[in-house]
Scaffold this motif. Structure first.
Motif, PDB file in Angstrom:
ATOM      1  N   PHE A  30       0.741  -1.223  -0.077  1.00 36.80           N
ATOM      2  CA  PHE A  30       0.015  -0.125   0.069  1.00 36.80           C
ATOM      3  C   PHE A  30       0.845   1.342  -0.004  1.00 36.80           C
ATOM      4  O   PHE A  30       1.599   1.336   0.781  1.00 36.80           O
ATOM      5  CB  PHE A  30      -0.944   0.075   1.207  1.00 36.80           C
ATOM      6  CG  PHE A  30      -2.312  -0.859   1.068  1.00 36.80           C
ATOM      7  CD1 PHE A  30      -2.380  -1.719   2.051  1.00 36.80           C
ATOM      8  CD2 PHE A  30      -2.693  -1.288  -0.205  1.00 36.80           C
ATOM      9  CE1 PHE A  30      -3.705  -2.588   2.283  1.00 36.80           C
ATOM     10  CE2 PHE A  30      -3.722  -2.265  -0.150  1.00 36.80           C
ATOM     11  CZ  PHE A  30      -4.176  -2.853   0.983  1.00 36.80           C
ATOM     12  N   GLN A  31       0.429   2.235  -1.071  1.00 41.47           N
ATOM     13  CA  GLN A  31       1.194   3.361  -1.126  1.00 41.47           C
ATOM     14  C   GLN A  31       0.471   4.630  -0.801  1.00 41.47           C
ATOM     15  O   GLN A  31       1.012   5.716  -0.699  1.00 41.47           O
ATOM     16  CB  GLN A  31       1.870   3.510  -2.451  1.00 41.47           C
ATOM     17  CG  GLN A  31       3.118   2.195  -2.648  1.00 41.47           C
ATOM     18  CD  GLN A  31       4.404   2.517  -2.109  1.00 41.47           C
ATOM     19  OE1 GLN A  31       4.622   3.572  -1.684  1.00 41.47           O
ATOM     20  NE2 GLN A  31       5.343   1.614  -2.186  1.00 41.47           N
ATOM     21  N   TYR A  51       0.647  10.344   0.121  1.00 40.24           N
ATOM     22  CA  TYR A  51       1.360   9.392  -0.375  1.00 40.24           C
ATOM     23  C   TYR A  51       2.425   9.131   0.216  1.00 40.24           C
ATOM     24  O   TYR A  51       3.255   9.939   0.704  1.00 40.24           O
ATOM     25  CB  TYR A  51       1.537   9.683  -1.976  1.00 40.24           C
ATOM     26  CG  TYR A  51       2.824   8.902  -2.475  1.00 40.24           C
ATOM     27  CD1 TYR A  51       4.111   9.269  -2.667  1.00 40.24           C
ATOM     28  CD2 TYR A  51       2.399   7.859  -3.029  1.00 40.24           C
ATOM     29  CE1 TYR A  51       5.003   8.727  -3.068  1.00 40.24           C
ATOM     30  CE2 TYR A  51       3.418   6.912  -3.491  1.00 40.24           C
ATOM     31  CZ  TYR A  51       4.909   7.372  -3.653  1.00 40.24           C
ATOM     32  OH  TYR A  51       5.841   6.566  -4.343  1.00 40.24           O
ATOM     33  N   SER A  52       2.473   7.717   0.462  1.00 39.69           N
ATOM     34  CA  SER A  52       3.698   7.380   1.409  1.00 39.69           C
ATOM     35  C   SER A  52       3.851   8.023   2.791  1.00 39.69           C
ATOM     36  O   SER A  52       2.573   8.156   3.308  1.00 39.69           O
ATOM     37  CB  SER A  52       5.204   7.511   0.621  1.00 39.69           C
ATOM     38  OG  SER A  52       5.902   6.642   1.293  1.00 39.69           O
ATOM     39  N   ALA A  63      -3.803  14.412   8.519  1.00 37.40           N
ATOM     40  CA  ALA A  63      -3.510  13.001   7.981  1.00 37.40           C
ATOM     41  C   ALA A  63      -1.999  12.748   8.499  1.00 37.40           C
ATOM     42  O   ALA A  63      -1.285  13.394   7.861  1.00 37.40           O
ATOM     43  CB  ALA A  63      -4.071  12.709   6.748  1.00 37.40           C
ATOM     44  N   GLN A  64      -2.092  11.582   9.015  1.00 37.61           N
ATOM     45  CA  GLN A  64      -0.475  10.939   9.229  1.00 37.61           C
ATOM     46  C   GLN A  64      -0.432   9.670   8.582  1.00 37.61           C
ATOM     47  O   GLN A  64      -1.252   8.776   8.961  1.00 37.61           O
ATOM     48  CB  GLN A  64      -0.271  10.918  10.897  1.00 37.61           C
ATOM     49  CG  GLN A  64       0.014  12.498  11.243  1.00 37.61           C
ATOM     50  CD  GLN A  64       0.518  12.294  12.573  1.00 37.61           C
ATOM     51  OE1 GLN A  64       0.609  11.236  13.144  1.00 37.61           O
ATOM     52  NE2 GLN A  64       1.060  13.667  13.454  1.00 37.61           N
ATOM     53  N   VAL A  65       0.755   9.220   8.195  1.00 40.23           N
ATOM     54  CA  VAL A  65       1.243   7.875   7.601  1.00 40.23           C
ATOM     55  C   VAL A  65       2.450   7.502   8.291  1.00 40.23           C
ATOM     56  O   VAL A  65       3.319   8.091   7.951  1.00 40.23           O
ATOM     57  CB  VAL A  65       0.883   7.751   6.060  1.00 40.23           C
ATOM     58  CG1 VAL A  65       1.468   6.432   5.881  1.00 40.23           C
ATOM     59  CG2 VAL A  65      -0.210   8.115   5.459  1.00 40.23           C
ATOM     60  N   ASP A  66       2.493   6.330   8.905  1.00 38.36           N
ATOM     61  CA  ASP A  66       3.837   5.842   9.368  1.00 38.36           C
ATOM     62  C   ASP A  66       3.966   4.339   8.677  1.00 38.36           C
ATOM     63  O   ASP A  66       3.246   3.692   9.073  1.00 38.36           O
ATOM     64  CB  ASP A  66       3.694   5.697  10.762  1.00 38.36           C
ATOM     65  CG  ASP A  66       5.193   5.081  11.263  1.00 38.36           C
ATOM     66  OD1 ASP A  66       5.305   5.187  12.543  1.00 38.36           O
ATOM     67  OD2 ASP A  66       5.902   4.556  10.603  1.00 38.36           O
ATOM     68  N   LYS A  67       4.602   4.529   7.478  1.00 35.69           N
ATOM     69  CA  LYS A  67       4.519   3.134   6.866  1.00 35.69           C
ATOM     70  C   LYS A  67       5.510   2.065   7.513  1.00 35.69           C
ATOM     71  O   LYS A  67       5.360   1.020   7.243  1.00 35.69           O
ATOM     72  CB  LYS A  67       5.195   3.231   5.493  1.00 35.69           C
ATOM     73  CG  LYS A  67       4.193   3.806   4.306  1.00 35.69           C
ATOM     74  CD  LYS A  67       4.521   4.056   3.001  1.00 35.69           C
ATOM     75  CE  LYS A  67       4.661   2.664   2.482  1.00 35.69           C
ATOM     76  NZ  LYS A  67       5.252   2.201   1.200  1.00 35.69           N
ATOM     77  N   SER A  68       6.438   2.431   8.328  1.00 36.87           N
ATOM     78  CA  SER A  68       7.339   1.712   8.843  1.00 36.87           C
ATOM     79  C   SER A  68       6.313   0.942   9.979  1.00 36.87           C
ATOM     80  O   SER A  68       6.532  -0.405  10.451  1.00 36.87           O
ATOM     81  CB  SER A  68       8.456   2.327   9.688  1.00 36.87           C
ATOM     82  OG  SER A  68       8.009   3.279  10.815  1.00 36.87           O
ATOM     83  N   SER A  69       5.412   1.363  10.571  1.00 42.38           N
ATOM     84  CA  SER A  69       4.532   0.576  11.658  1.00 42.38           C
ATOM     85  C   SER A  69       3.328   0.309  10.937  1.00 42.38           C
ATOM     86  O   SER A  69       2.639  -0.439  11.694  1.00 42.38           O
ATOM     87  CB  SER A  69       4.248   1.759  12.744  1.00 42.38           C
ATOM     88  OG  SER A  69       5.526   2.035  13.419  1.00 42.38           O
TER      89      SER A  69
END
Lengths: 114, 111
Positions: A30-31, A51-52, A63-69
């Motif tokens: 998911f990106q 995005y990312s 909005a916040q995105v933490d891809k590592s978690s």
């Protein structure tokens, strides 16, 4: 196990409160990440997309995105009774056979009391 | 108002019947998506069309089919209906895959 997990709530807050809504996901492909708001018996309305990893702000919404978690959040500041709705997170990968497919969380029901 | 229109708003039919749901995308949008929303499954992707061509398929049943016409409107055909097909069916349209704008939905009740 669902690809996207979202606490259904319900969440009840007083007017003016800061609201935090969250989703976790398992698919590392998911990106793109979106938040939709859905009022009762209406179609989902796009609030934001990112995005990312990182943050994006639009008015009272962040909005916040933490891809590592594999964790995304939506914050609503100075919440209003008109914010009472179901909030859906959605996400999609970058392409391949899934292309335009959005995968949604179950939605969190939010009520803001005057 | 998203600019996406769907007809009819409500549909009540019997098991075994066939129905057609119609969607008109926003002006200029070439992509149309269909989603099903039920209480137990949530919002599930069915199919994506781009300028008349099928681009992606979700867990769409074989009894369901869709198409997008040259004027870009789309139809979702549901046949041999079962009680479990009762749900809200949404159409969305977009210029990019990320900003999908949803219509008001068609509420299907199968008795």
């Amino acid at each position: 196990q669902k690809e996207v997990e979202q606490d259904p709530g319900p969440l009840s807050v007083p007017e003016g409160a800061i609201v935090s809504l969250n989703c976790t996901y398992s698919n590392s492909a998911f990106q793109y990440f979106m938040w939709y708001r859905q009022y009762s018996r209406k179609g989902p309305e796009l609030l934001m997309y990112t995005y990312s990893s990182g943050n994006k702000e639009d008015g009272r919404f962040t909005a916040q995105v933490d891809k590592s978690s594999k964790y995304i959040s939506l914050f609503i500041r100075d919440s209003q009774p008109s914010d009472s709705a179901t909030y859906l997170c959605a996400m999609r990968d970058a392409g391949g056979t899934s292309y335009g497919k959005l995968t949604f969380g179950q939605g969190t029901i939010l009520t803001v009391h005057p | 108002d998203s600019g996406v229109t769907q007809t009819p708003k409500h549909l009540i039919t019997a098991t075994g019947q066939r129905v057609t749901l119609r969607c008109s995308p926003r002006s200029g949008d070439l992509s149309v998506y269909w989603y099903q929303q039920s209480l137990d499954q949530g919002l599930q992707f069915l199919i994506h069309y781009y300028n008349g061509e099928e681009r992606a398929k979700g867990n769409i049943l074989e009894r369901f089919s869709a198409q997008q016409f040259p004027d870009l409107h789309s139809e979702l055909n549901l046949s041999s209906l079962e009680l479990g097909d009762s749900a809200l069916y949404f159409c969305a349209s977009s210029r990019t895959n990320n900003e999908q704008f949803f219509g008001p939905g068609t509420r299907l009740t199968v008795l």
